[in-house]
Design a protein around this motif. Structure first.
Motif, PDB file in Angstrom:
ATOM      1  N   ASP A  42       0.842  -1.094   0.212  1.00  0.00           N
ATOM      2  CA  ASP A  42       0.004  -0.080  -0.076  1.00  0.00           C
ATOM      3  C   ASP A  42       0.988   1.275   0.005  1.00  0.00           C
ATOM      4  O   ASP A  42       1.509   1.611   1.132  1.00  0.00           O
ATOM      5  N   ALA A  60      -7.865   8.695   5.223  1.00  0.00           N
ATOM      6  CA  ALA A  60      -7.121   7.426   4.676  1.00  0.00           C
ATOM      7  C   ALA A  60      -8.007   6.543   4.225  1.00  0.00           C
ATOM      8  O   ALA A  60      -8.060   6.065   3.030  1.00  0.00           O
ATOM      9  N   ASN A  67      -8.013  -1.083   6.519  1.00  0.00           N
ATOM     10  CA  ASN A  67      -8.532  -0.104   6.929  1.00  0.00           C
ATOM     11  C   ASN A  67      -7.774   0.927   7.813  1.00  0.00           C
ATOM     12  O   ASN A  67      -7.377   0.334   8.798  1.00  0.00           O
ATOM     13  N   TYR A  68      -7.115   1.838   7.251  1.00  0.00           N
ATOM     14  CA  TYR A  68      -6.062   2.754   7.900  1.00  0.00           C
ATOM     15  C   TYR A  68      -7.083   3.694   8.698  1.00  0.00           C
ATOM     16  O   TYR A  68      -7.334   4.907   8.491  1.00  0.00           O
ATOM     17  N   PHE A  71      -6.092   7.634  10.210  1.00  0.00           N
ATOM     18  CA  PHE A  71      -4.934   8.129   9.595  1.00  0.00           C
ATOM     19  C   PHE A  71      -5.479   9.287   8.708  1.00  0.00           C
ATOM     20  O   PHE A  71      -6.506   9.130   8.110  1.00  0.00           O
ATOM     21  N   ILE A  91       0.481   8.903   4.521  1.00  0.00           N
ATOM     22  CA  ILE A  91      -0.382   8.692   5.653  1.00  0.00           C
ATOM     23  C   ILE A  91       0.188   9.183   6.857  1.00  0.00           C
ATOM     24  O   ILE A  91       1.497   9.148   7.014  1.00  0.00           O
ATOM     25  N   HIS A 104      -5.125   5.294  16.210  1.00  0.00           N
ATOM     26  CA  HIS A 104      -4.706   5.099  14.821  1.00  0.00           C
ATOM     27  C   HIS A 104      -4.534   3.396  14.758  1.00  0.00           C
ATOM     28  O   HIS A 104      -3.817   2.995  15.255  1.00  0.00           O
ATOM     29  N   LEU A 106      -4.540  -0.317  12.059  1.00  0.00           N
ATOM     30  CA  LEU A 106      -4.836  -1.091  10.832  1.00  0.00           C
ATOM     31  C   LEU A 106      -5.609  -2.068  11.219  1.00  0.00           C
ATOM     32  O   LEU A 106      -5.341  -2.940  12.119  1.00  0.00           O
ATOM     33  N   PHE A 207       3.527   0.211   3.105  1.00  0.00           N
ATOM     34  CA  PHE A 207       3.095  -0.811   4.226  1.00  0.00           C
ATOM     35  C   PHE A 207       3.137  -1.975   3.328  1.00  0.00           C
ATOM     36  O   PHE A 207       2.268  -2.033   2.198  1.00  0.00           O
TER      37      PHE A 207
END
Length: 215
Positions: A42, A60, A67-68, A71, A91, A104, A106, A207
């Motif tokens: 990503d 983001a 799903n960030y 961010f 991000i 924050h 992931l 990422f």
């Protein structure tokens, strides 16, 4: 009771799926009867983002299989002293939780993503303006599947402000996550912990991970 042969065969199958070598950028590493292990990179460049410090802040949201959450998404400008490795977008995670003022994280993008294995990331830190690089420490906490006890693993990412800042060359640091601790994850939480007196923005790009996606 299942036979020893059945248990051994099952274990070998699971290990084979999890330890398959990574393939670059959104390729299928291995398929099973119930799903597939897919590799993602990503870099956040597939969507429009407002230039850093200009215009509205963009969430983001979803990229790849993740799903960030909380961010912010921004694009580099000519004034950015430490551009991201893949331009233009990156991000960021602020000290107070970003857009939604929450953690924050992931997270799996949807219910078909059963777990993910975090592999690599490029990262940096910047002052709240987002333009000037600063030194910092970022805590990354990965929570494993409940089937594995829901244990939490942590690593600290340390970024040292570059001696010479360049608007042309990226000085993002690189980190490879230990596979034994950051595999079969259900979530990852990112927190900026130092310097405490003036918490900076944590910046991320590229990422890299694999995700098990159920059919």
């Amino acid at each position: 009771m299942p036979s020893l042969h059945f248990l051994f065969s099952t274990a070998v199958c699971v290990l084979t799926v999890l330890n398959t070598p990574s393939v670059w950028a959104r390729s299928v590493d291995r398929r099973t009867s119930t799903g597939k292990l897919v590799h993602f990179l990503d870099n956040f460049d597939s969507r429009f983002a407002s230039p850093v410090g200009v215009g509205p802040t963009n969430a983001a949201g979803v990229f790849g299989a993740l799903n960030y959450a909380s961010f912010s998404l921004a694009a580099a400008t000519a004034n950015l002293l430490n551009p991201p490795p893949s331009k233009p977008n990156f991000i960021s995670a602020g000290p107070v939780g970003g857009i939604t003022n929450g953690a924050h994280q992931l997270l799996p993008a949807n219910s078909t993503v059963k777990y993910f294995n975090l592999e690599k990331v490029r990262y940096a830190c910047a002052a709240q303006s987002g333009l000037a690089p600063v030194s910092c420490t970022i805590l990354v906490s990965g929570k494993r599947l409940q089937a594995l006890g829901g244990t939490e693993e942590q690593v600290e990412l340390v970024f040292n402000k570059p001696v010479v800042s360049s608007k042309l060359v990226s000085a993002y640091a690189a980190f490879s996550f230990p596979a034994a601790q950051f595999s079969m994850l259900q979530s990852v939480t990112v927190t900026v912990i130092e310097p405490a007196a003036a918490l900076p923005l944590a910046l991320f790009d590229n990422f890299e991970y694999t995700a098990y996606i159920q059919k």
